[in-house]
Design a protein around this motif. Structure first.
Motif, PDB file in Angstrom:
ATOM      1  N   ASN A   1       1.045  -1.252   0.374  1.00 30.94           N
ATOM      2  CA  ASN A   1       0.043   0.214   0.232  1.00 30.94           C
ATOM      3  C   ASN A   1       0.807   1.045   0.362  1.00 30.94           C
ATOM      4  O   ASN A   1       0.594   2.503  -0.589  1.00 30.94           O
ATOM      5  CB  ASN A   1      -0.990  -0.128   1.168  1.00 30.94           C
ATOM      6  CG  ASN A   1      -1.189   1.657   1.572  1.00 30.94           C
ATOM      7  OD1 ASN A   1      -2.537   2.066   0.682  1.00 30.94           O
ATOM      8  ND2 ASN A   1      -1.551   2.296   1.988  1.00 30.94           N
ATOM      9  N   ALA A   2       2.111   1.265   0.535  1.00 31.54           N
ATOM     10  CA  ALA A   2       2.516   2.844   0.933  1.00 31.54           C
ATOM     11  C   ALA A   2       3.120   3.632  -1.047  1.00 31.54           C
ATOM     12  O   ALA A   2       3.344   2.479  -1.536  1.00 31.54           O
ATOM     13  CB  ALA A   2       4.009   1.727   1.518  1.00 31.54           C
ATOM     14  N   GLY A   3       3.359   4.580  -0.666  1.00 33.71           N
ATOM     15  CA  GLY A   3       2.970   5.725  -1.835  1.00 33.71           C
ATOM     16  C   GLY A   3       2.740   6.753  -2.302  1.00 33.71           C
ATOM     17  O   GLY A   3       2.127   7.143  -0.896  1.00 33.71           O
ATOM     18  N   TYR A   4       2.939   7.184  -2.671  1.00 34.22           N
ATOM     19  CA  TYR A   4       2.483   8.968  -2.820  1.00 34.22           C
ATOM     20  C   TYR A   4       2.473   9.635  -4.351  1.00 34.22           C
ATOM     21  O   TYR A   4       3.081   9.139  -5.567  1.00 34.22           O
ATOM     22  CB  TYR A   4       3.477   9.680  -1.888  1.00 34.22           C
ATOM     23  CG  TYR A   4       5.159   9.874  -2.751  1.00 34.22           C
ATOM     24  CD1 TYR A   4       5.256  10.891  -3.361  1.00 34.22           C
ATOM     25  CD2 TYR A   4       5.967   8.831  -2.622  1.00 34.22           C
ATOM     26  CE1 TYR A   4       6.833  10.960  -3.949  1.00 34.22           C
ATOM     27  CE2 TYR A   4       6.961   9.133  -3.396  1.00 34.22           C
ATOM     28  CZ  TYR A   4       7.183  10.167  -3.629  1.00 34.22           C
ATOM     29  OH  TYR A   4       8.763  10.531  -4.158  1.00 34.22           O
ATOM     30  N   GLY A   5       2.336   9.771  -4.320  1.00 33.55           N
ATOM     31  CA  GLY A   5       2.612  11.119  -5.591  1.00 33.55           C
ATOM     32  C   GLY A   5       3.303  12.504  -5.974  1.00 33.55           C
ATOM     33  O   GLY A   5       3.424  13.783  -5.483  1.00 33.55           O
ATOM     34  N   GLU A   6       4.395  12.154  -6.635  1.00 31.94           N
ATOM     35  CA  GLU A   6       5.531  13.435  -7.056  1.00 31.94           C
ATOM     36  C   GLU A   6       5.209  14.533  -7.877  1.00 31.94           C
ATOM     37  O   GLU A   6       5.961  13.452  -9.391  1.00 31.94           O
ATOM     38  CB  GLU A   6       6.968  12.520  -7.144  1.00 31.94           C
ATOM     39  CG  GLU A   6       8.201  13.187  -7.230  1.00 31.94           C
ATOM     40  CD  GLU A   6       8.122  14.420  -5.885  1.00 31.94           C
ATOM     41  OE1 GLU A   6       8.897  15.400  -5.788  1.00 31.94           O
ATOM     42  OE2 GLU A   6       8.424  13.375  -4.445  1.00 31.94           O
ATOM     43  N   TYR A   7       4.143  15.034  -7.810  1.00 37.38           N
ATOM     44  CA  TYR A   7       3.398  15.965  -8.792  1.00 37.38           C
ATOM     45  C   TYR A   7       4.453  17.126  -9.107  1.00 37.38           C
ATOM     46  O   TYR A   7       5.484  17.686  -8.441  1.00 37.38           O
ATOM     47  CB  TYR A   7       2.206  16.226  -8.627  1.00 37.38           C
ATOM     48  CG  TYR A   7       1.035  15.422  -8.885  1.00 37.38           C
ATOM     49  CD1 TYR A   7      -0.291  15.841  -9.631  1.00 37.38           C
ATOM     50  CD2 TYR A   7       1.007  14.001  -8.830  1.00 37.38           C
ATOM     51  CE1 TYR A   7      -1.435  14.928 -10.197  1.00 37.38           C
ATOM     52  CE2 TYR A   7       0.153  12.977  -9.484  1.00 37.38           C
ATOM     53  CZ  TYR A   7      -0.674  13.994  -9.999  1.00 37.38           C
ATOM     54  OH  TYR A   7      -2.334  12.487 -10.235  1.00 37.38           O
TER      55      TYR A   7
END
Length: 265
Positions: free
Chosen positions: A76-82
């Protein structure tokens, strides 16, 4: 079972939901202060950095030592590098792949020997409709999720003979901190006097107008279905809207692009 990224949002809600369903849940996150309540709820928590093999190994070894098996792994771990692709530092893009894809591979590699030995297991990879649906500023994020989907399919073809399945959950926009963090990153990635400054405002406004979809608690139930279905599907969605957006983007890409262009105006 093991869940990564349980300090907030979908991961936190899932840890609590699986615990209520009788699972012994092991998980971690970097923000230790956010794990206290989970620990009090009976979830086995510890500090976890998914980009650090030693940190991952510690969690996996603990789960095996205390339970003797690992039925389910939820990546589940994750993020958005926008940010605009012209300006996002390549070092940040590499970090995005490190967390959203390579860390998934690392955790899974450490869990698979136990699952093969016991003759069963389920690996649930939390992707996004953003693996197929795209918007400006999300280029590196979308690339990681598209890669994760393909990685999961290949893994499934390799491990099903051992009684193990690898499946994907694709949430849409959620009621969580995800968008806030993504756009904070987008502004950090802008260079001085960036020509894309107005684009960030426009995309953030678009996300705000679209609104949010599922709650973390609703998605926890989707995670549970993906983890426990006797005959698992390749893809799981929270709603017909999420699934429909993916199908339009995949089968009618020109229509999707034209709609996106109009929305951006």
């Amino acid at each position: 079972m093991i869940i990564t990224g349980i300090s907030s949002g979908m991961g936190r809600a899932s840890a609590l939901y699986f615990k209520k369903q009788g699972f012994e849940v092991y998980g971690g996150a970097r923000r230790v202060n956010k794990l206290v309540e989970l620990n009090e709820a009976g979830i086995h928590t510890q500090v976890l950095d998914v980009t650090d093999k030693i940190s991952i190994r510690s969690l996996v070894d603990r789960a095996i030592s205390e339970q003797g098996q690992i039925d389910v792994l939820i990546n589940n771990a994750g993020y958005g590098e926008y940010g605009p692709l012209e300006e996002v530092p390549i070092a940040n893009a590499k970090k995005q792949f490190e967390v959203n894809l390579f860390a998934v591979g690392q955790v899974t590699q450490l869990v698979l020997p136990m699952m093969r030995q016991q003759g069963f297991g389920r690996i649930v990879n939390i992707s996004s409709i953003g693996a197929d649906v795209y918007s400006p500023l999300g280029g590196w994020y979308h690339a990681t999720k598209a890669s994760l989907n393909m990685w999961s399919d290949v893994l499934d073809s390799e491990v099903r003979n051992f009684g193990i399945r690898s499946v994907v959950v694709q949430p849409g926009l959620t009621k969580s901190e995800w968008s806030k963090i993504a756009f904070e990153n987008a502004r950090k990635n802008l260079v001085e006097n960036s020509p894309y400054d107005g684009l960030v405002d426009k995309v953030e406004q678009l996300f705000s107008e679209i609104g949010t979809g599922a709650t973390s608690e609703q998605l926890a139930q989707v995670f549970y279905k993906a983890a426990t279905d006797i005959h698992p599907k390749r893809r799981y969605y929270h709603s017909l809207v999420d699934h429909g957006m993916v199908m339009i983007a995949k089968t009618m890409p020109n229509i999707y692009r034209n709609v996106l262009t109009k929305l951006m105006k």
